[in-house]
Design an enzyme around this catalytic site. Structure first.
Site, PDB file in Angstrom:
ATOM      1  N   HIS A   1      -2.027   7.861   6.916  1.00  0.00           N
ATOM      2  CA  HIS A   1      -1.022   8.683   6.219  1.00  0.00           C
ATOM      3  C   HIS A   1      -1.630   9.993   5.721  1.00  0.00           C
ATOM      4  O   HIS A   1      -0.972  11.034   5.722  1.00  0.00           O
ATOM      5  CB  HIS A   1      -0.446   7.941   5.011  1.00  0.00           C
ATOM      6  CG  HIS A   1       0.693   7.008   5.335  1.00  0.00           C
ATOM      7  ND1 HIS A   1       1.876   7.450   5.872  1.00  0.00           N
ATOM      8  CD2 HIS A   1       0.829   5.671   5.175  1.00  0.00           C
ATOM      9  CE1 HIS A   1       2.697   6.408   6.029  1.00  0.00           C
ATOM     10  NE2 HIS A   1       2.085   5.309   5.617  1.00  0.00           N
TER      11      HIS A   1
ATOM     12  N   HIS B   1      -4.282   1.880   7.711  1.00  0.00           N
ATOM     13  CA  HIS B   1      -2.889   2.360   7.732  1.00  0.00           C
ATOM     14  C   HIS B   1      -2.696   3.495   6.715  1.00  0.00           C
ATOM     15  O   HIS B   1      -2.107   4.528   7.027  1.00  0.00           O
ATOM     16  CB  HIS B   1      -1.959   1.171   7.441  1.00  0.00           C
ATOM     17  CG  HIS B   1      -0.503   1.513   7.345  1.00  0.00           C
ATOM     18  ND1 HIS B   1       0.443   1.010   8.209  1.00  0.00           N
ATOM     19  CD2 HIS B   1       0.183   2.303   6.461  1.00  0.00           C
ATOM     20  CE1 HIS B   1       1.640   1.497   7.872  1.00  0.00           C
ATOM     21  NE2 HIS B   1       1.517   2.272   6.813  1.00  0.00           N
ATOM     22  N   GLU B   2      -3.224   3.296   5.495  1.00  0.00           N
ATOM     23  CA  GLU B   2      -3.029   4.301   4.436  1.00  0.00           C
ATOM     24  C   GLU B   2      -3.832   5.578   4.715  1.00  0.00           C
ATOM     25  O   GLU B   2      -3.352   6.683   4.447  1.00  0.00           O
ATOM     26  CB  GLU B   2      -3.388   3.732   3.055  1.00  0.00           C
ATOM     27  CG  GLU B   2      -2.594   2.496   2.619  1.00  0.00           C
ATOM     28  CD  GLU B   2      -1.093   2.623   2.750  1.00  0.00           C
ATOM     29  OE1 GLU B   2      -0.558   3.751   2.648  1.00  0.00           O
ATOM     30  OE2 GLU B   2      -0.444   1.595   2.984  1.00  0.00           O
TER      31      GLU B   2
ATOM     32  N   CYS C   1       6.050  -0.139   7.260  1.00  0.00           N
ATOM     33  CA  CYS C   1       5.697   1.000   6.408  1.00  0.00           C
ATOM     34  C   CYS C   1       6.908   1.354   5.548  1.00  0.00           C
ATOM     35  O   CYS C   1       8.036   1.384   6.046  1.00  0.00           O
ATOM     36  CB  CYS C   1       5.324   2.186   7.296  1.00  0.00           C
ATOM     37  SG  CYS C   1       4.913   3.671   6.375  1.00  0.00           S
ATOM     38  N   LEU C   2       6.673   1.629   4.270  1.00  0.00           N
ATOM     39  CA  LEU C   2       7.783   1.976   3.378  1.00  0.00           C
ATOM     40  C   LEU C   2       8.485   3.254   3.832  1.00  0.00           C
ATOM     41  O   LEU C   2       9.637   3.481   3.497  1.00  0.00           O
ATOM     42  CB  LEU C   2       7.277   2.132   1.945  1.00  0.00           C
ATOM     43  CG  LEU C   2       6.767   0.842   1.280  1.00  0.00           C
ATOM     44  CD1 LEU C   2       6.130   1.155  -0.064  1.00  0.00           C
ATOM     45  CD2 LEU C   2       7.876  -0.183   1.118  1.00  0.00           C
TER      46      LEU C   2
ATOM     47  N   GLN D   1       3.344   9.998   0.861  1.00  0.00           N
ATOM     48  CA  GLN D   1       4.620   9.283   0.974  1.00  0.00           C
ATOM     49  C   GLN D   1       5.565   9.599  -0.182  1.00  0.00           C
ATOM     50  O   GLN D   1       6.771   9.375  -0.078  1.00  0.00           O
ATOM     51  CB  GLN D   1       4.392   7.767   1.058  1.00  0.00           C
ATOM     52  CG  GLN D   1       3.779   7.326   2.377  1.00  0.00           C
ATOM     53  CD  GLN D   1       3.623   5.831   2.427  1.00  0.00           C
ATOM     54  OE1 GLN D   1       2.661   5.283   1.904  1.00  0.00           O
ATOM     55  NE2 GLN D   1       4.587   5.140   3.022  1.00  0.00           N
TER      56      GLN D   1
ATOM     57  N   GLY E   1       0.832  -1.199   0.000  1.00  0.00           N
ATOM     58  CA  GLY E   1       0.000   0.000   0.000  1.00  0.00           C
ATOM     59  C   GLY E   1       0.862   1.243   0.000  1.00  0.00           C
ATOM     60  O   GLY E   1       2.006   1.217   0.466  1.00  0.00           O
TER      61      GLY E   1
END
Ligand code: NI
Length: 177
Positions: free
Chosen positions: A140, A136-137, A93-94, A51, A46
């Site tokens: 962000h 989660h997204e 997380c990236l 990000q 995701g």
């Protein structure tokens, strides 16, 4: 194919609230395309637009597990209902490389969003893993990172790993930067 740089924890952009998308323009289509290229390269499941430094309410998901299979774009996603038990699952997380921690969240959600074709969509009783990824997204988009949702013990664990990775950065010879 455009692969964008993924911002990492510490970058103030990750802490800002993203703006709603008013209409699907060429630049939004390009953003989504860049996000998919970037997610694929990073081998993530995701990604949220902030990000890659774009403060728009756009998330993409590419989830393939034994029980759940979903690839899609959600514009202006809104979690309209949370239900089921609070469950703990390990998240990464990236934007926070190498940190994986147990995070507690509601098990299931309903979500409404706009498709890339500008159509209003709704998903009721989203699968367990997909519910997790969407939560989660969406965090962000509100400047929230999963490390904000940790209990004390997990937060300590994350802090140690983050601190170690900072030291490794510092020790890198200049030629590697
Ligand atoms: Ni993330």
């Amino acid at each position: 194919m455009t692969i964008k740089e993924i911002l990492v924890c510490g970058n103030p952009r990750l802490r800002e609230k993203s703006e709603k998308v008013a209409k699907i323009s060429k630049s939004i289509e390009q953003l989504v395309s860049d996000m998919f290229d970037t997610l694929q390269k990073a081998k993530g499941i995701g990604l949220a637009a902030p990000q890659i430094g774009v403060l728009k309410r756009v998330i993409i998901i590419d989830l393939h597990t034994k029980d759940e299979d979903y690839t899609g774009v959600m514009i202006n996603p809104e979690i309209t209902k949370k239900y089921g038990e609070k469950t703990v699952m390990q998240e990464g997380c990236l934007s926070i490389p190498e940190v994986y921690c147990d995070v507690e969240r509601p098990e299931f959600i309903d979500v409404s969003y706009m498709s890339l074709y500008g159509k209003k969509e709704k998903m009721i009783g989203v699968g367990k893993m997909l519910s997790r990824v969407i939560q989660h997204e969406v965090d962000h988009l509100n400047g929230v990172l999963f490390i904000d949702r940790l209990n004390k013990e997990e937060r300590m664990k994350a802090a140690v790993i983050l601190e170690k990775s900072k030291n490794i950065e510092k020790q890198k010879p200049e030629s590697n930067l």
